[in-house]
Design an enzyme around this catalytic site. Structure first.
Site, PDB file in Angstrom:
ATOM      1  CB  THR A  40      -0.858   0.040   1.286  1.00 44.78           C
ATOM      2  OG1 THR A  40       0.011   0.265   2.407  1.00 44.78           O
ATOM      3  CG2 THR A  40      -1.633  -1.255   1.478  1.00 44.78           C
ATOM      4  CG  LEU A  85       4.792  -6.801  12.157  1.00 45.62           C
ATOM      5  CD1 LEU A  85       5.746  -7.776  11.482  1.00 45.62           C
ATOM      6  CD2 LEU A  85       5.581  -5.672  12.800  1.00 45.62           C
ATOM      7  CB  THR A 135      -1.162  -0.334  18.911  1.00 52.31           C
ATOM      8  OG1 THR A 135      -1.074   0.971  19.477  1.00 52.31           O
ATOM      9  CG2 THR A 135      -2.630  -0.598  18.625  1.00 52.31           C
ATOM     10  CG  ASP A 136       0.420   2.417  23.370  1.00 53.10           C
ATOM     11  OD1 ASP A 136       0.005   2.643  22.213  1.00 53.10           O
ATOM     12  OD2 ASP A 136       1.173   3.216  23.979  1.00 53.10           O
ATOM     13  CD  GLU A 137      -2.549   4.648  18.876  1.00 59.62           C
ATOM     14  OE1 GLU A 137      -3.622   5.085  18.448  1.00 59.62           O
ATOM     15  OE2 GLU A 137      -1.448   4.899  18.360  1.00 59.62           O
ATOM     16  CE1 TYR A 160      -3.466   1.017  13.909  1.00 58.89           C
ATOM     17  CE2 TYR A 160      -3.166   2.443  15.817  1.00 58.89           C
ATOM     18  CZ  TYR A 160      -2.727   1.406  15.020  1.00 58.89           C
ATOM     19  OH  TYR A 160      -1.564   0.747  15.321  1.00 58.89           O
ATOM     20  CE  LYS A 164      -2.830  -3.501  15.422  1.00 56.14           C
ATOM     21  NZ  LYS A 164      -2.039  -4.305  14.448  1.00 56.14           N
ATOM     22  CG  LEU A 200       4.770  14.273  16.093  1.00 57.92           C
ATOM     23  CD1 LEU A 200       3.864  15.460  15.787  1.00 57.92           C
ATOM     24  CD2 LEU A 200       4.854  14.082  17.602  1.00 57.92           C
ATOM     25  CG  ASN A 259       1.973  15.202  21.063  1.00 58.65           C
ATOM     26  OD1 ASN A 259       2.624  14.174  21.282  1.00 58.65           O
ATOM     27  ND2 ASN A 259       0.713  15.192  20.685  1.00 58.65           N
TER      28      ASN A 259
HETATM   29  P1  NAD Z   1       3.135   0.809   8.378  1.00 62.41           P
HETATM   30  O1  NAD Z   1       1.872   1.520   8.011  1.00 62.41           O
HETATM   31  O2  NAD Z   1       4.436   1.499   8.238  1.00 62.41           O
HETATM   32  O3  NAD Z   1       3.250  -0.540   7.524  1.00 62.41           O
HETATM   33  C1  NAD Z   1       2.157  -1.394   7.307  1.00 62.41           C
HETATM   34  C2  NAD Z   1       2.557  -2.398   6.223  1.00 62.41           C
HETATM   35  O4  NAD Z   1       1.429  -3.275   6.018  1.00 62.41           O
HETATM   36  C3  NAD Z   1       2.877  -1.743   4.872  1.00 62.41           C
HETATM   37  O5  NAD Z   1       4.041  -2.324   4.312  1.00 62.41           O
HETATM   38  C4  NAD Z   1       1.644  -2.064   4.029  1.00 62.41           C
HETATM   39  O6  NAD Z   1       1.943  -2.169   2.645  1.00 62.41           O
HETATM   40  C5  NAD Z   1       1.205  -3.386   4.622  1.00 62.41           C
HETATM   41  N1  NAD Z   1      -0.232  -3.644   4.410  1.00 62.41           N
HETATM   42  C6  NAD Z   1      -1.255  -2.784   4.653  1.00 62.41           C
HETATM   43  N2  NAD Z   1      -2.424  -3.377   4.325  1.00 62.41           N
HETATM   44  C7  NAD Z   1      -2.117  -4.612   3.878  1.00 62.41           C
HETATM   45  C8  NAD Z   1      -2.894  -5.707   3.404  1.00 62.41           C
HETATM   46  N3  NAD Z   1      -4.239  -5.629   3.303  1.00 62.41           N
HETATM   47  N4  NAD Z   1      -2.259  -6.848   3.050  1.00 62.41           N
HETATM   48  C9  NAD Z   1      -0.908  -6.948   3.148  1.00 62.41           C
HETATM   49  N5  NAD Z   1      -0.121  -5.939   3.559  1.00 62.41           N
HETATM   50  C10 NAD Z   1      -0.728  -4.789   3.933  1.00 62.41           C
HETATM   51  O7  NAD Z   1       2.893   0.296   9.875  1.00 62.41           O
HETATM   52  P2  NAD Z   1       3.936   0.158  11.071  1.00 62.41           P
HETATM   53  O8  NAD Z   1       4.015   1.439  11.777  1.00 62.41           O
HETATM   54  O9  NAD Z   1       5.157  -0.515  10.587  1.00 62.41           O
HETATM   55  O10 NAD Z   1       3.123  -0.849  12.015  1.00 62.41           O
HETATM   56  C11 NAD Z   1       3.243  -2.261  11.872  1.00 62.41           C
HETATM   57  C12 NAD Z   1       2.373  -2.933  12.902  1.00 62.41           C
HETATM   58  O11 NAD Z   1       2.785  -2.533  14.211  1.00 62.41           O
HETATM   59  C13 NAD Z   1       0.889  -2.574  12.784  1.00 62.41           C
HETATM   60  O12 NAD Z   1       0.145  -3.738  13.036  1.00 62.41           O
HETATM   61  C14 NAD Z   1       0.672  -1.539  13.869  1.00 62.41           C
HETATM   62  O13 NAD Z   1      -0.640  -1.578  14.349  1.00 62.41           O
HETATM   63  C15 NAD Z   1       1.667  -2.005  14.922  1.00 62.41           C
HETATM   64  N6  NAD Z   1       2.191  -0.960  15.815  1.00 62.41           N
HETATM   65  C16 NAD Z   1       2.714   0.193  15.291  1.00 62.41           C
HETATM   66  C17 NAD Z   1       3.244   1.159  16.154  1.00 62.41           C
HETATM   67  C18 NAD Z   1       3.862   2.428  15.626  1.00 62.41           C
HETATM   68  O14 NAD Z   1       4.186   3.332  16.421  1.00 62.41           O
HETATM   69  N7  NAD Z   1       4.092   2.568  14.333  1.00 62.41           N
HETATM   70  C19 NAD Z   1       3.194   0.956  17.537  1.00 62.41           C
HETATM   71  C20 NAD Z   1       2.652  -0.234  18.034  1.00 62.41           C
HETATM   72  C21 NAD Z   1       2.153  -1.188  17.159  1.00 62.41           C
HETATM   73  P1  TYD Z   2       1.069   9.913  15.446  1.00 57.03           P
HETATM   74  O1  TYD Z   2       2.515   9.907  15.041  1.00 57.03           O
HETATM   75  O2  TYD Z   2       0.028  10.022  14.379  1.00 57.03           O
HETATM   76  O3  TYD Z   2       0.848   8.607  16.350  1.00 57.03           O
HETATM   77  P2  TYD Z   2      -0.454   8.194  17.243  1.00 57.03           P
HETATM   78  O4  TYD Z   2      -1.605   9.028  16.873  1.00 57.03           O
HETATM   79  O5  TYD Z   2      -0.644   6.763  16.851  1.00 57.03           O
HETATM   80  O6  TYD Z   2      -0.022   8.374  18.669  1.00 57.03           O
HETATM   81  O7  TYD Z   2       0.847  11.115  16.458  1.00 57.03           O
HETATM   82  C1  TYD Z   2       1.597  11.229  17.651  1.00 57.03           C
HETATM   83  C2  TYD Z   2       1.028  12.390  18.431  1.00 57.03           C
HETATM   84  O8  TYD Z   2       1.292  13.589  17.708  1.00 57.03           O
HETATM   85  C3  TYD Z   2      -0.468  12.321  18.621  1.00 57.03           C
HETATM   86  O9  TYD Z   2      -0.803  12.858  19.901  1.00 57.03           O
HETATM   87  C4  TYD Z   2      -1.014  13.235  17.527  1.00 57.03           C
HETATM   88  C5  TYD Z   2       0.080  14.283  17.379  1.00 57.03           C
HETATM   89  N1  TYD Z   2       0.241  14.854  16.030  1.00 57.03           N
HETATM   90  C6  TYD Z   2       0.260  16.230  15.849  1.00 57.03           C
HETATM   91  O10 TYD Z   2       0.128  17.007  16.816  1.00 57.03           O
HETATM   92  N2  TYD Z   2       0.421  16.726  14.593  1.00 57.03           N
HETATM   93  C7  TYD Z   2       0.559  15.912  13.506  1.00 57.03           C
HETATM   94  O11 TYD Z   2       0.687  16.420  12.350  1.00 57.03           O
HETATM   95  C8  TYD Z   2       0.561  14.499  13.697  1.00 57.03           C
HETATM   96  C9  TYD Z   2       0.691  13.561  12.534  1.00 57.03           C
HETATM   97  C10 TYD Z   2       0.397  14.000  14.988  1.00 57.03           C
END
Ligand code: NAD
Ligand code: TYD
Length: 355
Positions: A40, A85, A135-137, A160, A164, A200, A259
């Site tokens: 994606t 993931l 995720t912790d969310e 979201y 999850k 962010l 933030n």
């Molecule tokens: P990301 O958005 O960077 O990557 C998601 C990946 O999934 C991409 O490569 C995308 O192409 C693929 N994808 C999306 N839809 C798909 C589908 N239908 N089939 C196959 N592939 C698909 O996400 P990320 O930040 O690397 O997060 C990875 C995982 O970790 C997620 O499950 C997310 O909920 C979890 N997570 C993320 C964070 C964070 O801070 N980023 C924190 C805790 C948990």
């Molecule tokens: P984000 O990176 O989207 O992660 P999450 O919403 O999953 O925690 O955002 C981190 C924090 O930053 C969140 O409180 C929302 C805030 N934020 C902004 O203030 N401005 C922005 O443009 C973005 C993307 C996030």
């Protein structure tokens, strides 16, 4: 005859997934790694350029909701374990298009669970594991002091986090109903190289470089617990190999930041690395309309993981941020391509017909 231990990693072309794929390829040459990713907007094979030619690695472009494809992968490659993931991962996008989140995060997880259940049924004492990365969310928003533990009731607020949470419930339902060997980890906010510049930290690094406004939602008082991506991936490795089947582990950085304080620190570090005078980019900070349903505070109690498996974050926040800013400054081409979508046209041509 069964060959190598084979792990299906989903979402391996994304931010965290690409770090997981690289770590497993480098540390465990005896494993076969299959990376299933739909590419994606968030998936980018450039994240894996350095390991793509490794013989133990195979990329498959495909959707985790594609039942026939997922079943075929289990059968063709005799999948032993899954690290799941793949997800739609950005809260702001979930507000605009909740259905995409229900589809991938809920139906995609269910598709994988069902395929694992069917394929592993009756296969005896195989060393199987379905590892669900969450995720912790899912725990909702903390209003005062306190921390999320593994027993904190789920209380998601965004589409979201609701998707999850739902996927986590399905994973536990497959554990309890069908005896599927599962493990779940719920991690706090990650940052580091290869994160898509809508979140962010990478968005703000890019905007500072380009002298664009830094849109802080609301008054910037929301608190997140930040963890360097490699530390998350090290925890995943530990839990995958030594975590107890059926359990949930919280992962967090013990590193809470408002933030606005984080943004000020990021501006200071980025200005310094850009060799700009201190304070040059302070004026870019702009307070904008708050995100709908914006959770106030996330904070993780990771003592279960620390106590059981001896995990601890390795990197201080300033050092991690500096490393991250340097990576984005050194990889302007990546940033440019990801922002323009050009990489997707390229990989569509290269991998378009291959599944
Ligand atoms: P990301 O958005 O960077 O990557 C998601 C990946 O999934 C991409 O490569 C995308 O192409 C693929 N994808 C999306 N839809 C798909 C589908 N239908 N089939 C196959 N592939 C698909 O996400 P990320 O930040 O690397 O997060 C990875 C995982 O970790 C997620 O499950 C997310 O909920 C979890 N997570 C993320 C964070 C964070 O801070 N980023 C924190 C805790 C948990
Ligand atoms: P984000 O990176 O989207 O992660 P999450 O919403 O999953 O925690 O955002 C981190 C924090 O930053 C969140 O409180 C929302 C805030 N934020 C902004 O203030 N401005 C922005 O443009 C973005 C993307 C996030």
């Amino acid at each position: 005859m069964k060959g190598k231990y084979t792990i299906l990693i989903t979402g391996g072309a994304g931010f965290i997934g690409s770090h997981v794929v690289r770590r497993f390829i480098k540390r465990y040459p005896d494993y076969q790694i299959i990376n299933l990713d739909a590419l994606t907007y968030a998936g980018n094979l450039a994240n894996l350029k350095d390991i793509e030619a490794t013989p133990q690695y195979l990329f498959v472009k495909g959707d985790v909701c594609d039942v026939a494809l997922v079943q075929k992968l289990f059968a063709d490659y005799a999948i032993d374990a899954v690290i799941h993931l793949a997800a739609e991962s950005h809260v702001d996008r979930s507000i605009l298009d909740p259905f995409a989140f229900a589809r991938t995060n809920v139906m995609g997880t269910l598709t994988l669970l069902q395929a694992a259940k069917e394929f592993w049924a009756g296969s005896g004492a195989g060393n199987h594991l379905f590892y669900h990365v969450s995720t912790d969310e899912v725990y909702g928003s903390l209003e005062g002091d306190g921390f999320f533990t593994e027993t904190t009731p789920y209380d998601p607020h965004s589409p979201y986090s609701a998707s999850k949470a739902s996927s986590d419930h399905f994973v536990r339902a497959y554990r309890d109903t069908y005896g599927l060997p599962v493990v779940i980890s719920n991690c706090s906010n990650n940052y580091g190289p290869c994160q898509f510049p809508e979140k962010l930290i990478p968005l703000f690094i890019r905007n500072i470089c380009q002298n664009k406004p830094l849109p802080v939602y609301g008054t910037g008082q929301n608190v997140r617990d930040w963890l360097y991506v490699e530390d998350h991936v090290q925890a995943i490795d530990l839990i995958f190999h030594r975590g107890r089947r059926g359990e949930t582990y919280n992962i967090g950085g013990c590193n809470e930041w408002k933030n606005i304080d984080l943004v000020r620190l990021l501006v200071r570090i980025t200005d310094r690395l850009l060799e700009r005078a201190s304070g040059s980019s302070d004026g870019l900070i702009t307070f904008v309309t708050d995100r709908a349903g914006h959770d106030l505070r996330y904070a993780i109690d990771a003592s279960k993981l620390t106590g059981a498996l001896g995990w601890a974050p390795s990197l201080g926040f300033e050092e991690g941020l500096e490393r991250t800013v340097r990576w984005y400054l050194d990889n302007q081409e990546w940033l440019e391509q990801v922002s323009s979508g050009a990489y997707r046209d390229y990989y569509e041509k290269v991998y378009g017909g291959r599944a």
